[in-house]
Design a protein around this motif. Sequence first.
Motif, PDB file in Angstrom:
ATOM      1  N   LYS A 166      -6.999  -0.372  22.548  1.00 16.89           N
ATOM      2  CA  LYS A 166      -6.486   0.113  21.573  1.00 16.89           C
ATOM      3  C   LYS A 166      -6.562  -1.607  20.685  1.00 16.89           C
ATOM      4  O   LYS A 166      -6.567  -1.414  19.385  1.00 16.89           O
ATOM      5  CB  LYS A 166      -5.413   0.486  21.286  1.00 16.89           C
ATOM      6  N   ASN A 208     -12.957  -5.573   9.189  1.00 13.48           N
ATOM      7  CA  ASN A 208     -13.394  -5.052   8.178  1.00 13.48           C
ATOM      8  C   ASN A 208     -12.396  -4.746   7.172  1.00 13.48           C
ATOM      9  O   ASN A 208     -13.483  -4.221   6.695  1.00 13.48           O
ATOM     10  CB  ASN A 208     -14.148  -4.139   9.066  1.00 13.48           C
ATOM     11  N   ALA A 209     -11.419  -4.904   6.904  1.00 15.49           N
ATOM     12  CA  ALA A 209     -10.528  -3.928   6.073  1.00 15.49           C
ATOM     13  C   ALA A 209     -10.051  -5.036   4.639  1.00 15.49           C
ATOM     14  O   ALA A 209     -10.023  -5.134   3.593  1.00 15.49           O
ATOM     15  CB  ALA A 209      -8.834  -4.674   6.108  1.00 15.49           C
ATOM     16  N   TRP A 262      -9.751  -2.270  18.333  1.00  9.68           N
ATOM     17  CA  TRP A 262     -10.103  -1.295  17.747  1.00  9.68           C
ATOM     18  C   TRP A 262      -8.993  -2.245  16.621  1.00  9.68           C
ATOM     19  O   TRP A 262      -9.309  -2.002  15.743  1.00  9.68           O
ATOM     20  CB  TRP A 262      -9.611   0.607  18.241  1.00  9.68           C
ATOM     21  N   GLN A 263      -8.313  -2.110  17.006  1.00 10.27           N
ATOM     22  CA  GLN A 263      -7.188  -3.200  15.974  1.00 10.27           C
ATOM     23  C   GLN A 263      -6.964  -4.334  15.390  1.00 10.27           C
ATOM     24  O   GLN A 263      -7.885  -4.582  13.856  1.00 10.27           O
ATOM     25  CB  GLN A 263      -5.736  -3.459  16.472  1.00 10.27           C
ATOM     26  N   ARG A 264      -7.971  -5.236  16.804  1.00 12.72           N
ATOM     27  CA  ARG A 264      -8.738  -6.326  15.478  1.00 12.72           C
ATOM     28  C   ARG A 264     -10.287  -5.746  15.198  1.00 12.72           C
ATOM     29  O   ARG A 264     -10.265  -6.503  13.695  1.00 12.72           O
ATOM     30  CB  ARG A 264      -9.426  -6.886  16.789  1.00 12.72           C
ATOM     31  N   TYR A 265     -10.686  -4.843  15.411  1.00 17.69           N
ATOM     32  CA  TYR A 265     -11.643  -4.598  14.146  1.00 17.69           C
ATOM     33  C   TYR A 265     -11.475  -3.922  12.811  1.00 17.69           C
ATOM     34  O   TYR A 265     -12.093  -4.324  12.232  1.00 17.69           O
ATOM     35  CB  TYR A 265     -12.371  -3.035  15.344  1.00 17.69           C
ATOM     36  N   LEU A 266     -10.349  -3.388  12.560  1.00 17.44           N
ATOM     37  CA  LEU A 266      -9.669  -2.414  11.609  1.00 17.44           C
ATOM     38  C   LEU A 266      -8.957  -3.900  10.608  1.00 17.44           C
ATOM     39  O   LEU A 266      -9.694  -3.866   9.175  1.00 17.44           O
ATOM     40  CB  LEU A 266      -8.809  -1.378  11.947  1.00 17.44           C
ATOM     41  N   LYS A 267      -8.139  -4.774  11.660  1.00 17.67           N
ATOM     42  CA  LYS A 267      -8.155  -6.231  10.410  1.00 17.67           C
ATOM     43  C   LYS A 267      -9.508  -6.419  10.664  1.00 17.67           C
ATOM     44  O   LYS A 267      -9.869  -7.515   9.092  1.00 17.67           O
ATOM     45  CB  LYS A 267      -7.806  -6.970  11.648  1.00 17.67           C
ATOM     46  N   GLU A 306     -12.294   7.615  15.493  1.00 18.16           N
ATOM     47  CA  GLU A 306     -12.452   7.307  16.794  1.00 18.16           C
ATOM     48  C   GLU A 306     -12.295   9.452  17.438  1.00 18.16           C
ATOM     49  O   GLU A 306     -12.183  10.100  16.334  1.00 18.16           O
ATOM     50  CB  GLU A 306     -10.404   7.840  16.943  1.00 18.16           C
TER      51      GLU A 306
END
Length: 80
Positions: A68, A78-79, A71-76, A3
């Motif tokens: 946003k 790729n976690a 982004w949260q979906r992407y983080l989830k 970001e």
Amino acid sequence: MIEIPASELPPETLRAVIESFIMREGTDYGDAEYSLDNKVNQVKHQLDKGEVLLMWDEVIESCNLITKAQWQRYLKENAQ
């Protein structure tokens, strides 16, 4: 992806990124017609509120605007 705080970009650079996004995404504003300046101001407002984020993708060496929620979906995703 990283970001980038929109406030760290020079105003003319930020506007160019926003205009590119608007033209590329073909945003839908319903029945009403809005000027490019109006659309840019709407996106800036969303950036200020944290609803839209300015992201740098180091893999493709490009920046883009995402919500946003995206982004949260992407983080989830790729976690794992």
